[in-house]
Motif scaffolding. Structure first.
Motif, PDB file in Angstrom:
ATOM      1  N   GLU A 167      42.332  40.050  44.977  1.00 55.54           N
ATOM      2  CA  GLU A 167      41.579  40.440  43.792  1.00 55.54           C
ATOM      3  C   GLU A 167      42.287  40.040  42.509  1.00 55.54           C
ATOM      4  N   SER A 168      43.599  39.987  42.560  1.00 52.73           N
ATOM      5  CA  SER A 168      44.371  39.520  41.409  1.00 52.73           C
ATOM      6  C   SER A 168      45.650  38.881  41.920  1.00 52.73           C
ATOM      7  N   VAL A 169      46.243  38.050  41.100  1.00 51.95           N
ATOM      8  CA  VAL A 169      47.461  37.361  41.504  1.00 51.95           C
ATOM      9  C   VAL A 169      48.289  37.041  40.253  1.00 51.95           C
ATOM     10  N   THR A 170      49.590  37.166  40.388  1.00 51.32           N
ATOM     11  CA  THR A 170      50.511  36.765  39.322  1.00 51.32           C
ATOM     12  C   THR A 170      51.366  35.637  39.876  1.00 51.32           C
ATOM     13  N   LEU A 171      51.355  34.503  39.193  1.00 52.32           N
ATOM     14  CA  LEU A 171      52.080  33.332  39.664  1.00 52.32           C
ATOM     15  C   LEU A 171      53.141  32.908  38.659  1.00 52.32           C
ATOM     16  N   THR A 172      54.156  32.313  39.177  1.00 56.69           N
ATOM     17  CA  THR A 172      55.176  31.673  38.347  1.00 56.69           C
ATOM     18  C   THR A 172      54.816  30.196  38.293  1.00 56.69           C
ATOM     19  N   GLU A 173      55.118  29.555  37.185  1.00 56.47           N
ATOM     20  CA  GLU A 173      54.801  28.141  37.023  1.00 56.47           C
ATOM     21  C   GLU A 173      55.226  27.350  38.259  1.00 56.47           C
ATOM     22  N   GLY A 174      54.289  26.566  38.804  1.00 63.67           N
ATOM     23  CA  GLY A 174      54.549  25.764  39.996  1.00 63.67           C
ATOM     24  C   GLY A 174      54.128  26.438  41.293  1.00 63.67           C
ATOM     25  N   ASP A 175      53.902  27.767  41.279  1.00 63.87           N
ATOM     26  CA  ASP A 175      53.453  28.481  42.482  1.00 63.87           C
ATOM     27  C   ASP A 175      51.986  28.138  42.782  1.00 63.87           C
ATOM     28  N   THR A 176      51.598  28.365  44.000  1.00 68.12           N
ATOM     29  CA  THR A 176      50.198  28.213  44.383  1.00 68.12           C
ATOM     30  C   THR A 176      49.737  29.456  45.129  1.00 68.12           C
ATOM     31  N   GLN A 177      48.463  29.679  45.118  1.00 64.63           N
ATOM     32  CA  GLN A 177      47.867  30.807  45.850  1.00 64.63           C
ATOM     33  C   GLN A 177      46.465  30.396  46.273  1.00 64.63           C
ATOM     34  N   ALA A 178      46.200  30.458  47.549  1.00 63.88           N
ATOM     35  CA  ALA A 178      44.860  30.175  48.058  1.00 63.88           C
ATOM     36  C   ALA A 178      43.970  31.387  47.831  1.00 63.88           C
ATOM     37  N   ILE A 179      42.708  31.125  47.570  1.00 64.99           N
ATOM     38  CA  ILE A 179      41.708  32.184  47.417  1.00 64.99           C
ATOM     39  C   ILE A 179      40.780  32.125  48.624  1.00 64.99           C
ATOM     40  N   GLY A 180      40.534  33.290  49.229  1.00 66.40           N
ATOM     41  CA  GLY A 180      39.565  33.398  50.324  1.00 66.40           C
ATOM     42  C   GLY A 180      38.281  34.044  49.808  1.00 66.40           C
ATOM     43  N   VAL A 181      37.148  33.573  50.277  1.00 68.80           N
ATOM     44  CA  VAL A 181      35.862  34.125  49.846  1.00 68.80           C
ATOM     45  C   VAL A 181      35.036  34.470  51.071  1.00 68.80           C
ATOM     46  N   GLU A 182      34.505  35.712  51.073  1.00 62.58           N
ATOM     47  CA  GLU A 182      33.609  36.149  52.144  1.00 62.58           C
ATOM     48  C   GLU A 182      32.260  36.497  51.552  1.00 62.58           C
ATOM     49  N   ALA A 183      31.217  36.199  52.290  1.00 64.04           N
ATOM     50  CA  ALA A 183      29.856  36.483  51.849  1.00 64.04           C
ATOM     51  C   ALA A 183      29.236  37.536  52.762  1.00 64.04           C
ATOM     52  N   GLU A 184      28.484  38.467  52.156  1.00 64.26           N
ATOM     53  CA  GLU A 184      27.768  39.490  52.920  1.00 64.26           C
ATOM     54  C   GLU A 184      26.277  39.205  52.820  1.00 64.26           C
ATOM     55  N   TYR A 185      25.635  39.099  53.993  1.00 71.56           N
ATOM     56  CA  TYR A 185      24.209  38.815  54.057  1.00 71.56           C
ATOM     57  C   TYR A 185      23.457  39.999  54.644  1.00 71.56           C
ATOM     58  N   SER A 186      22.179  40.108  54.290  1.00 71.73           N
ATOM     59  CA  SER A 186      21.356  41.169  54.883  1.00 71.73           C
ATOM     60  C   SER A 186      20.474  40.599  55.950  1.00 71.73           C
TER      61      SER A 186
END
Length: 85
Positions: free
Chosen positions: A66-85
């Motif tokens: 939901e949030s991320v703090t990075l130092t210059e040069g760091d990377t962080q992958a984001i995951g996304v999930e979808a909810e369907y009815s």
């Protein structure tokens, strides 16, 4: 050929799948297969009808983290999930 659409009679073999009104308009009711029977002056024709399940509807998405703090040069992958009815 003559257009006799308005004079013909219509019926559905399975109204749980599709209905048809007096003017020949087919309405999908539930998933499955049926046929519409058309009659005019003693002659019969059929229309094959297939009704599919509706595509699932997207309700929401969630991204993680939901949030991320990075130092210059760091990377962080984001995951996304979808909810369907």
């Amino acid at each position: 050929m003559a257009d006799v659409t308005e004079q013909a009679s219509y019926s559905s073999a399975d109204e749980g799948v599709a209905t048809v009104n007096a003017t020949g308009t087919i309405t999908a009711v539930g998933a499955g297969e049926t046929e519409v029977i058309v009659t005019f002056e003693g002659k019969t024709a059929t229309v094959a009808v297939s009704v599919e399940e509706p595509a699932p509807e997207l309700q929401s998405i969630t991204a993680t983290p939901e949030s991320v703090t990075l130092t210059e040069g760091d990377t962080q992958a984001i995951g996304v999930e979808a909810e369907y009815s």
